[in-house]
Design a protein around this motif. Structure first.
Motif, short mmCIF file in Angstrom:
data_model
loop_
_atom_site.label_atom_id
_atom_site.label_comp_id
_atom_site.label_asym_id
_atom_site.label_seq_id
_atom_site.Cartn_x
_atom_site.Cartn_y
_atom_site.Cartn_z
N GLN A 152 0.83 -1.20 0.00
CA GLN A 152 0.00 0.00 0.00
C GLN A 152 0.86 1.26 0.00
O GLN A 152 1.94 1.29 0.59
N LYS B 288 -2.75 5.14 0.84
CA LYS B 288 -3.14 3.76 1.17
C LYS B 288 -3.72 2.97 0.00
O LYS B 288 -4.23 1.87 0.18
N THR C 297 -3.44 0.53 -3.32
CA THR C 297 -2.54 -0.58 -3.62
C THR C 297 -1.60 -0.19 -4.76
O THR C 297 -2.05 0.23 -5.83
N CYS D 172 1.63 4.44 -7.52
CA CYS D 172 0.35 4.48 -6.80
C CYS D 172 -0.69 5.06 -7.74
O CYS D 172 -0.53 6.19 -8.23
#
Length: 130
Positions: free
Chosen positions: A26, A31, A33, A86
């Protein structure tokens, strides 16, 4: 004492392999994935169980990009630069997985994580060479 350290080292390497190579990590910021966007293969100058410095500078000065695992000389170590991003905030990092290929199995020897910005120029300059 030496046997205990060797056993602990094997456990650590196994955990590192599962985390750096297979996990759904994460993002520290949002946060979400992280996703692997690209894996780039490099050969290292060390062989078998030889130790090397685990710094971004070491990898930038001592790796040679190769196209596929068939180009890894027998007994020579290699590493993947796994570029992860991300999807939520765009944060990027490079997870380096150092391994020794024995037959068809990769034996993980080390793993490191760096911000993409640290290795960006090296990665982009090496992409032009292949």
């Amino acid at each position: 004492m030496g046997a205990i350290l060797k056993h602990l080292s094997a456990i650590l390497i196994h955990c590192m392999q599962n985390h750096l190579y297979n996990s759904k990590e994460q993002c520290k910021n949002c946060k979400a994935t992280l996703e692997v966007r690209e894996s780039i293969l490099y050969v290292l100058p060390c062989r078998f169980d030889e130790q090397h410095e685990e710094t971004a500078q070491y990898y930038m000065h001592n790796t040679v990009r190769i196209e596929d695992e068939s180009q890894i000389p027998t007994g020579q170590r290699a590493c993947y630069f796994n570029i992860v991003i991300c999807p939520g905030c765009g944060e990027r990092q490079v997870n380096i997985v150092d391994f020794l290929q024995v037959r068809e199995q990769k034996i993980i020897k080390a793993g490191s994580r760096y911000p993409y910005s640290v290795l960006k120029n090296y990665i982009e300059n090496n992409q032009k060479e292949i």
